[in-house]
Each structure stands twice: as structure tokens, then as C-alpha cells.
Design a protein around this motif. Sequence first.
Motif, PDB file in Angstrom:
ATOM      1  N   ASP A 183       0.810  -1.211   0.000  1.00 61.51           N
ATOM      2  CA  ASP A 183       0.000   0.000   0.000  1.00 61.51           C
ATOM      3  C   ASP A 183       0.853   1.275   0.000  1.00 61.51           C
ATOM      4  O   ASP A 183       0.374   2.334  -0.410  1.00 61.51           O
ATOM      5  CB  ASP A 183      -0.936   0.019   1.213  1.00 61.51           C
ATOM      6  N   ILE A 184       2.090   1.186   0.489  1.00 63.30           N
ATOM      7  CA  ILE A 184       2.991   2.348   0.442  1.00 63.30           C
ATOM      8  C   ILE A 184       4.323   1.908  -0.160  1.00 63.30           C
ATOM      9  O   ILE A 184       4.697   0.735  -0.131  1.00 63.30           O
ATOM     10  CB  ILE A 184       3.211   2.957   1.855  1.00 63.30           C
ATOM     11  N   SER A 185       5.022   2.893  -0.691  1.00 60.24           N
ATOM     12  CA  SER A 185       6.323   2.594  -1.304  1.00 60.24           C
ATOM     13  C   SER A 185       7.401   2.585  -0.235  1.00 60.24           C
ATOM     14  O   SER A 185       7.173   2.958   0.924  1.00 60.24           O
ATOM     15  CB  SER A 185       6.643   3.638  -2.370  1.00 60.24           C
ATOM     16  N   GLU A 186       8.615   2.184  -0.653  1.00 64.27           N
ATOM     17  CA  GLU A 186       9.752   2.142   0.267  1.00 64.27           C
ATOM     18  C   GLU A 186      10.090   3.545   0.771  1.00 64.27           C
ATOM     19  O   GLU A 186      10.411   3.732   1.947  1.00 64.27           O
ATOM     20  CB  GLU A 186      10.958   1.501  -0.425  1.00 64.27           C
ATOM     21  N   ALA A 187      10.023   4.548  -0.117  1.00 62.93           N
ATOM     22  CA  ALA A 187      10.340   5.930   0.282  1.00 62.93           C
ATOM     23  C   ALA A 187       9.323   6.439   1.309  1.00 62.93           C
ATOM     24  O   ALA A 187       9.698   7.092   2.297  1.00 62.93           O
ATOM     25  CB  ALA A 187      10.368   6.829  -0.947  1.00 62.93           C
ATOM     26  N   GLU A 188       8.037   6.137   1.079  1.00 61.57           N
ATOM     27  CA  GLU A 188       7.014   6.560   2.033  1.00 61.57           C
ATOM     28  C   GLU A 188       7.209   5.852   3.373  1.00 61.57           C
ATOM     29  O   GLU A 188       7.033   6.447   4.438  1.00 61.57           O
ATOM     30  CB  GLU A 188       5.622   6.244   1.480  1.00 61.57           C
ATOM     31  N   PHE A 189       7.602   4.588   3.313  1.00 64.35           N
ATOM     32  CA  PHE A 189       7.861   3.839   4.533  1.00 64.35           C
ATOM     33  C   PHE A 189       8.998   4.472   5.324  1.00 64.35           C
ATOM     34  O   PHE A 189       8.908   4.632   6.539  1.00 64.35           O
ATOM     35  CB  PHE A 189       8.195   2.381   4.193  1.00 64.35           C
ATOM     36  N   GLN A 190      10.075   4.854   4.639  1.00 59.35           N
ATOM     37  CA  GLN A 190      11.228   5.459   5.316  1.00 59.35           C
ATOM     38  C   GLN A 190      10.856   6.790   5.958  1.00 59.35           C
ATOM     39  O   GLN A 190      11.275   7.087   7.080  1.00 59.35           O
ATOM     40  CB  GLN A 190      12.406   5.613   4.338  1.00 59.35           C
ATOM     41  N   ARG A 191      10.065   7.610   5.251  1.00 60.12           N
ATOM     42  CA  ARG A 191       9.650   8.923   5.806  1.00 60.12           C
ATOM     43  C   ARG A 191       8.787   8.713   7.055  1.00 60.12           C
ATOM     44  O   ARG A 191       8.973   9.381   8.073  1.00 60.12           O
ATOM     45  CB  ARG A 191       8.877   9.723   4.759  1.00 60.12           C
ATOM     46  N   ALA A 192       7.838   7.786   6.974  1.00 57.32           N
ATOM     47  CA  ALA A 192       6.971   7.525   8.119  1.00 57.32           C
ATOM     48  C   ALA A 192       7.769   6.955   9.291  1.00 57.32           C
ATOM     49  O   ALA A 192       7.526   7.300  10.453  1.00 57.32           O
ATOM     50  CB  ALA A 192       5.849   6.574   7.720  1.00 57.32           C
ATOM     51  N   LYS A 193       8.727   6.113   9.000  1.00 59.13           N
ATOM     52  CA  LYS A 193       9.562   5.521  10.051  1.00 59.13           C
ATOM     53  C   LYS A 193      10.388   6.603  10.742  1.00 59.13           C
ATOM     54  O   LYS A 193      10.517   6.595  11.967  1.00 59.13           O
ATOM     55  CB  LYS A 193      10.483   4.453   9.413  1.00 59.13           C
ATOM     56  N   GLU A 194      10.918   7.545   9.981  1.00 57.23           N
ATOM     57  CA  GLU A 194      11.681   8.642  10.597  1.00 57.23           C
ATOM     58  C   GLU A 194      10.798   9.498  11.503  1.00 57.23           C
ATOM     59  O   GLU A 194      11.239   9.941  12.568  1.00 57.23           O
ATOM     60  CB  GLU A 194      12.316   9.510   9.497  1.00 57.23           C
ATOM     61  N   LYS A 195       9.549   9.737  11.078  1.00 54.61           N
ATOM     62  CA  LYS A 195       8.634  10.518  11.916  1.00 54.61           C
ATOM     63  C   LYS A 195       8.344   9.796  13.238  1.00 54.61           C
ATOM     64  O   LYS A 195       8.264  10.411  14.296  1.00 54.61           O
ATOM     65  CB  LYS A 195       7.312  10.751  11.189  1.00 54.61           C
ATOM     66  N   ILE A 196       8.213   8.478  13.144  1.00 53.86           N
ATOM     67  CA  ILE A 196       7.911   7.712  14.355  1.00 53.86           C
ATOM     68  C   ILE A 196       9.112   7.697  15.298  1.00 53.86           C
ATOM     69  O   ILE A 196       8.974   7.879  16.511  1.00 53.86           O
ATOM     70  CB  ILE A 196       7.494   6.259  13.992  1.00 53.86           C
ATOM     71  N   LEU A 197      10.296   7.535  14.753  1.00 56.27           N
ATOM     72  CA  LEU A 197      11.497   7.399  15.580  1.00 56.27           C
ATOM     73  C   LEU A 197      12.029   8.738  16.082  1.00 56.27           C
ATOM     74  O   LEU A 197      12.830   8.762  17.025  1.00 56.27           O
ATOM     75  CB  LEU A 197      12.572   6.649  14.823  1.00 56.27           C
ATOM     76  N   HIS A 198      11.613   9.823  15.497  1.00 61.01           N
ATOM     77  CA  HIS A 198      12.139  11.130  15.939  1.00 61.01           C
ATOM     78  C   HIS A 198      11.102  11.980  16.490  1.00 61.01           C
ATOM     79  O   HIS A 198      10.155  12.149  16.758  1.00 61.01           O
ATOM     80  CB  HIS A 198      12.812  11.863  14.769  1.00 61.01           C
TER      81      HIS A 198
END
Length: 135
Positions: free
Chosen positions: A120-135
Motif C-alpha cells: 500500500d505504500i512505497s519504500e520511500a514513504e515507509f522510510q519517511r513515516a519511520k523517521e517521523k515515528i522514531l524522531h
Amino acid sequence: MTLAYDYPALGAFWTVMWIFLWILWLVLLFRIIGDIFRDDTLGGLGKTGWLVFVIVLPFLGVFVYVLARGKGMGKRAEHQARARQQAFDDYVRETAGSGTGPGNEVDQLTKLSAIRAKGDISEAEFQRAKEKILH
């Protein structure tokens, strides 16, 4: 009652029985007073009338109240217990679900990777969302 005093154990039994019945009646009296205040269907005048009746003529007042409104007492007590349990459950869910600790981040990352695994999401979208969660 001379029989009871011919046998000391029987006298002690009667004494214990009367004390038990008196305590039972007091518990019932306070439960009825609590039910009078808990009942939302009674108005102020009705509550005052029942309270005066139960306090001025306690034995008769308790028996009449139990006969007249005893079935409702159980329903009101059950309703109040359910409302308390629901409020407690809501509080626990709210408190457990709103944590900002590491457990909440792990849950969010797990959900995010499940979304990525479904495509449902691309790798780039996954990375952006992961950074928001971790920071």
C-alpha cells in the motif's frame, strides 16, 4: 428463656445470633440509605420522605422500603457496578493506548511494515513515516 441459661453454650449462641442479626440489619439500613440517594427516578421530596421514614421508624421503614422498592435496588446496584466497570475499562484503554513510550513506537512500526508488506505504500514513504515515528 431459662433453657438458654441452663446451658451456657446455648446462651452464647443466642447472644451471637442477636448480634449477627443486629449487624445484618444495620448493613441493610445503610444500603437502603445509599440506594435512596443513588436513585435518579426519585425527586427530592420522595428521597426526603423515604429517608425520614427509614430514620424515624427504622424497622418498619426498612421492611416497607424492601417490599416496595427491593427489586429496583438490585437493578440500580447492577447498573452502577456496570457503569463503574465501563469507566474503569475506558480509562485503562485510554491510558494504555496513549503511551508515548517504546511500546507505542514498536506497535506503530509493526503496523507500518505490515502496510508496506501489502504494497500500500512505497519504500520511500515507509522510510519517511519511520523517521517521523522514531524522531
